[in-house]
Enzyme design. Structure first.
Site, mmCIF file in Angstrom:
data_model
loop_
_atom_site.group_PDB
_atom_site.id
_atom_site.type_symbol
_atom_site.label_atom_id
_atom_site.label_comp_id
_atom_site.label_asym_id
_atom_site.label_seq_id
_atom_site.Cartn_x
_atom_site.Cartn_y
_atom_site.Cartn_z
ATOM 1 N N VAL A 11 1.185 -1.409 -0.056
ATOM 2 C CA VAL A 11 -0.187 0.412 -0.605
ATOM 3 C C VAL A 11 1.022 1.424 -0.081
ATOM 4 O O VAL A 11 0.477 1.893 -1.007
ATOM 5 C CB VAL A 11 -0.411 -0.094 1.358
ATOM 6 C CG1 VAL A 11 -1.544 1.113 1.175
ATOM 7 C CG2 VAL A 11 -2.139 -1.123 0.834
ATOM 8 N N LYS A 35 15.856 -2.019 2.978
ATOM 9 C CA LYS A 35 14.629 -1.853 2.209
ATOM 10 C C LYS A 35 14.713 -0.323 1.456
ATOM 11 O O LYS A 35 14.522 -0.209 0.242
ATOM 12 C CB LYS A 35 13.360 -1.692 3.036
ATOM 13 C CG LYS A 35 12.482 -2.185 1.718
ATOM 14 C CD LYS A 35 10.738 -2.363 2.408
ATOM 15 C CE LYS A 35 9.588 -2.591 2.030
ATOM 16 N NZ LYS A 35 8.532 -3.162 3.306
ATOM 17 N N PHE A 152 -8.658 0.028 -1.467
ATOM 18 C CA PHE A 152 -8.750 -1.283 -2.160
ATOM 19 C C PHE A 152 -8.169 -1.798 -3.171
ATOM 20 O O PHE A 152 -8.306 -2.665 -4.014
ATOM 21 C CB PHE A 152 -10.566 -0.626 -2.682
ATOM 22 C CG PHE A 152 -11.270 -0.541 -1.837
ATOM 23 C CD1 PHE A 152 -12.092 -1.228 0.086
ATOM 24 C CD2 PHE A 152 -11.539 0.880 -1.724
ATOM 25 C CE1 PHE A 152 -13.037 -0.533 -0.088
ATOM 26 C CE2 PHE A 152 -12.119 1.758 -0.646
ATOM 27 C CZ PHE A 152 -12.712 0.808 0.222
ATOM 28 N N LEU A 153 -6.605 -1.600 -2.852
ATOM 29 C CA LEU A 153 -5.661 -2.240 -3.975
ATOM 30 C C LEU A 153 -5.510 -3.529 -4.276
ATOM 31 O O LEU A 153 -5.586 -4.319 -3.158
ATOM 32 C CB LEU A 153 -4.336 -1.799 -3.792
ATOM 33 C CG LEU A 153 -4.158 -0.681 -3.303
ATOM 34 C CD1 LEU A 153 -2.675 0.089 -3.271
ATOM 35 C CD2 LEU A 153 -4.215 0.891 -4.591
ATOM 36 N N ARG A 154 -5.854 -4.545 -5.533
ATOM 37 C CA ARG A 154 -5.612 -5.731 -5.131
ATOM 38 C C ARG A 154 -4.316 -5.788 -5.930
ATOM 39 O O ARG A 154 -3.349 -5.026 -6.799
ATOM 40 C CB ARG A 154 -6.696 -6.209 -6.820
ATOM 41 C CG ARG A 154 -7.529 -5.979 -6.814
ATOM 42 C CD ARG A 154 -8.275 -5.992 -7.946
ATOM 43 N NE ARG A 154 -8.627 -5.356 -9.116
ATOM 44 C CZ ARG A 154 -8.145 -5.185 -10.428
ATOM 45 N NH1 ARG A 154 -8.308 -6.116 -10.964
ATOM 46 N NH2 ARG A 154 -7.695 -4.315 -11.271
ATOM 47 N N GLU A 155 -3.211 -6.781 -5.382
ATOM 48 C CA GLU A 155 -1.983 -7.402 -5.905
ATOM 49 C C GLU A 155 -2.577 -7.925 -6.676
ATOM 50 O O GLU A 155 -2.924 -8.309 -7.615
ATOM 51 C CB GLU A 155 -1.708 -8.050 -4.873
ATOM 52 C CG GLU A 155 -0.949 -8.140 -3.098
ATOM 53 C CD GLU A 155 -0.425 -8.926 -2.751
ATOM 54 O OE1 GLU A 155 -0.176 -9.559 -2.620
ATOM 55 O OE2 GLU A 155 -0.915 -8.570 -1.414
ATOM 56 N N ASN A 208 -13.945 -6.185 1.924
ATOM 57 C CA ASN A 208 -13.715 -7.837 1.751
ATOM 58 C C ASN A 208 -14.052 -9.142 2.005
ATOM 59 O O ASN A 208 -14.275 -10.188 1.908
ATOM 60 C CB ASN A 208 -11.776 -7.763 2.600
ATOM 61 C CG ASN A 208 -10.635 -7.502 1.708
ATOM 62 O OD1 ASN A 208 -11.240 -6.527 1.090
ATOM 63 N ND2 ASN A 208 -9.657 -6.986 2.553
ATOM 64 N N CYS A 260 -4.916 -10.536 3.017
ATOM 65 C CA CYS A 260 -5.558 -9.985 3.258
ATOM 66 C C CYS A 260 -7.316 -10.569 3.537
ATOM 67 O O CYS A 260 -7.500 -10.719 4.920
ATOM 68 C CB CYS A 260 -5.912 -9.117 1.869
ATOM 69 S SG CYS A 260 -5.265 -7.612 1.239
ATOM 70 N N LYS A 263 -7.346 -12.443 7.139
ATOM 71 C CA LYS A 263 -7.001 -11.575 8.281
ATOM 72 C C LYS A 263 -7.978 -11.099 8.132
ATOM 73 O O LYS A 263 -9.028 -10.545 9.872
ATOM 74 C CB LYS A 263 -5.605 -10.783 8.480
ATOM 75 C CG LYS A 263 -5.587 -9.771 7.970
ATOM 76 C CD LYS A 263 -4.792 -8.741 8.222
ATOM 77 C CE LYS A 263 -3.845 -8.321 7.111
ATOM 78 N NZ LYS A 263 -4.537 -7.110 7.128
HETATM 79 C C1 UGA Z 1 -8.506 -8.396 -2.077
HETATM 80 C C2 UGA Z 1 -9.410 -7.396 -2.292
HETATM 81 O O1 UGA Z 1 -9.407 -7.717 -3.805
HETATM 82 C C3 UGA Z 1 -8.617 -6.161 -2.659
HETATM 83 O O2 UGA Z 1 -10.005 -5.389 -2.850
HETATM 84 C C4 UGA Z 1 -8.400 -5.608 -0.818
HETATM 85 O O3 UGA Z 1 -7.507 -3.759 -1.130
HETATM 86 C C5 UGA Z 1 -6.924 -6.043 -1.055
HETATM 87 O O4 UGA Z 1 -7.702 -7.658 -0.447
HETATM 88 C C6 UGA Z 1 -6.661 -5.384 0.474
HETATM 89 O O5 UGA Z 1 -7.573 -6.006 1.584
HETATM 90 O O6 UGA Z 1 -5.846 -4.850 0.284
HETATM 91 P P1 UGA Z 1 -5.764 -9.459 -2.737
HETATM 92 O O7 UGA Z 1 -5.893 -9.573 -1.844
HETATM 93 O O8 UGA Z 1 -4.703 -8.244 -3.651
HETATM 94 O O9 UGA Z 1 -7.027 -8.020 -2.607
HETATM 95 O O10 UGA Z 1 -6.472 -10.728 -3.643
HETATM 96 P P2 UGA Z 1 -7.478 -11.098 -4.621
HETATM 97 O O11 UGA Z 1 -7.682 -10.522 -6.079
HETATM 98 O O12 UGA Z 1 -8.990 -9.975 -4.057
HETATM 99 O O13 UGA Z 1 -7.784 -12.562 -4.385
HETATM 100 C C7 UGA Z 1 -7.748 -12.981 -3.052
HETATM 101 C C8 UGA Z 1 -7.996 -14.647 -3.444
HETATM 102 O O14 UGA Z 1 -8.945 -14.979 -3.077
HETATM 103 C C9 UGA Z 1 -6.792 -14.598 -4.285
HETATM 104 O O15 UGA Z 1 -6.566 -16.709 -3.195
HETATM 105 C C10 UGA Z 1 -7.578 -15.811 -4.889
HETATM 106 O O16 UGA Z 1 -7.031 -16.631 -6.213
HETATM 107 C C11 UGA Z 1 -9.266 -15.522 -4.318
HETATM 108 N N1 UGA Z 1 -10.408 -15.788 -5.748
HETATM 109 C C12 UGA Z 1 -10.338 -14.364 -6.033
HETATM 110 C C13 UGA Z 1 -11.404 -17.049 -5.717
HETATM 111 O O17 UGA Z 1 -10.965 -17.828 -5.673
HETATM 112 N N2 UGA Z 1 -12.283 -16.965 -7.245
HETATM 113 C C14 UGA Z 1 -12.202 -15.906 -6.907
HETATM 114 O O18 UGA Z 1 -13.666 -15.016 -8.520
HETATM 115 C C15 UGA Z 1 -11.655 -14.667 -6.581
#
Ligand code: UGA
Length: 456
Positions: A11, A35, A152-155, A208, A260, A263
């Protein structure tokens, strides 16, 4: 505007890079000197598309700098973002010790009116305590405001999400602070939600938890589809066309992971119990997510008649999802450990996460391979655990020639069932009846024709 960003994780680092790219003067602060040195050279501690380029460009144009001195960062800035980690504590709630420490330290060096913005994911009520801690530690008698501005960032897509968020949430009880934040985000063309501190904090957790609920829901549907002969991918497609439901986060698989969702869902559940409320739905979401991976491992074990000892499993994918090198709370890593525990040998490949996986798996012996096909060489089965796009276009003839037995367990439904089956594989997917499911049904001594979730 003059901005200080405390914490250079996903972030903070992405935030600092993008804020500077918008033309602001930004100082990134982190206590980890090594870092900071790496970042200054453009060597990013995380894998995130285009991040390194943006950081280097803005450093060279004089808008972005990094330091280990919080007081230097605070003194130079008008807005201070707190972007430190809030990991899960042993009790399941958020460990806020980094946030408290930064708040106290900011208080000590605050030398004039500034807006302190909490971007870290923090439970409802935290911002008010941040305010109190800063106040208690003030060296100079100065005024300040606290704002909650969750991210709300996605990695893997964080630069894109930071540049163009679908919405921006700003919680504050101060009109002065709100107007400063409005100015920072004034060029964004998407909605800005202005609200009180507590609602802003809750929006982040609710979002989330809702997305995690969508995943657990579709995973439960997958169980039902597999038993009843429907195809969960088709069901999800049909559901997702309803704009009230939407197509995203309806991919069935082996469960959600990452730094994310696990937790945050757990912390929200803890918040609810702390408020004497039993959030039953969330309890179910957490339980389903745990069972989903167990069910998958059970399928593999049952195929080998409950004896994985001496079997070699080729694993594709170790990161918690595609497009990242992050293995924190990765379900793939959990499955690898589980399979090792059952006596299987593991050959594994991930396009980006091998280094991190090695560090985390440590003692767990895994043969790390150089490419996706090497894992298949002389393996008894191929198991796909992460939804990397590159795993969906396997050369099936090559896969067949490399594997000892033509068996694929696709934990993310990345392959085309018809193509895989007609290429002569025994195929297992999530939430669809395949030739593999039929085979297991025949093997089942109960003769019920049903694979139970607990593998009985
Ligand atoms: C998530 C949220 O999508 C972000 O909006 C948020 O900002 C972030 O957490 C955070 O709180 O910092 P992220 O952890 O990058 O983002 O990952 P996601 O893309 O949301 O995926 C999370 C998990 O769900 C992964 O293991 C993925 O494989 C799984 N997933 C996702 C599924 O099993 N099915 C789906 O349809 C989508």
């Amino acid at each position: 505007m003059k901005i200080c960003v405390v914490g250079t994780g996903y972030v903070g680092l992405v935030g600092a890079a993008v804020f500077s790219d918008w033309g602001n003067d930004v100082v990134g602060v982190d206590i980890n000197a090594e870092k900071i040195e790496r970042i200054k050279k453009g060597d990013m501690p995380i894998f995130e598309p285009s991040l390194s380029e943006i950081v280097l460009k803005n450093i060279s144009e004089g808008r972005l700098s990094f330091t280990t001195s919080l007081s230097e960062g605070v003194k130079k800035s008008d807005i201070i973002f707190i972007c430190v980690g809030t990991p899960q504590s042993e009790a399941g709630d958020a460990d806020l010790s980094f946030v408290w420490k930064v708040a106290e330290d900011i208080g000590k060096c605050l030398d004039g009116y500034k807006v302190i913005v909490v971007k870290s994911t923090v439970p409802v009520g935290t911002n008010e305590i941040v305010k109190k801690k800063i106040k208690e530690n003030l060296t100079y008698n100065v005024d300040f405001d606290v704002v909650s501005n969750p991210e709300f960032l996605r990695e893997g897509y964080s630069v894109e999400d930071m540049r163009n968020p679908e919405r921006t949430v700003i919680g504050s009880d101060s009109e002065k602070a709100l107007s400063i934040m409005r100015e920072l985000y004034s060029h964004l063309e998407r909605p800005i939600v202005e609200c009180d501190l507590r609602s802003a904090e809750m929006i982040k957790y609710a979002s989330n938890a809702f997305l995690a609920s969508k995943i657990s829901f579709i995973n439960e549907m997958a169980q039902l589809c597999e038993r009843s002969g429907a195809d969960v991918s088709t069901v999800a497609k049909g559901m997702g066309l309803d704009s009230r439901i939407g197509p995203k986060f309806l991919n069935a698989g082996i469960g959600y992971g990452g730094s994310c969702f696990p937790k945050d869902v757990s912390a929200l559940y803890k918040t609810s119990t702390n408020q004497d409320y039993d959030f039953r739905l969330l309890r179910g979401v957490i339980e389903v997510n745990k069972l989903q991976r167990e069910y998958f491992v059970n399928k593999i074990s049952r195929y080998f008649d409950g004896n994985l000892s001496g079997k070699t499993i080729g694993v594709l994918g170790l990161s918690f999802k595609e497009n990242t090198d992050d293995v924190r709370e990765s379900v793939a890593m959990g499955v690898v450990k589980h399979l090792r525990g059952l006596g299987a040998k593991i050959k594994a490949f991930d396009p980006e996460a091998m280094y991190n996986a090695k560090k985390v798996l440590g003692e767990v012996s895994v043969d790390y391979c150089l490419d996706k096909y090497e894992v298949m060489h002389d393996s008894d089965a191929l198991v796909i655990l992460t939804e990397w796009k590159d795993f969906s276009n396997l050369d099936l003839d090559k896969v067949k020639s490399l594997l000892k037995e033509p068996v694929i367990f696709d934990g993310r439904n990345v392959l085309d069932r018809k193509k895989v089956e007609s290429a002569g594989f025994v195929y297992f997917a999530v939430g669809k009846r395949t030739n593999g499911t039929e085979l297991l049904d025949k093997k089942s001594s109960s003769g019920s024709g049903v694979i139970l979730r607990d593998g009985k």
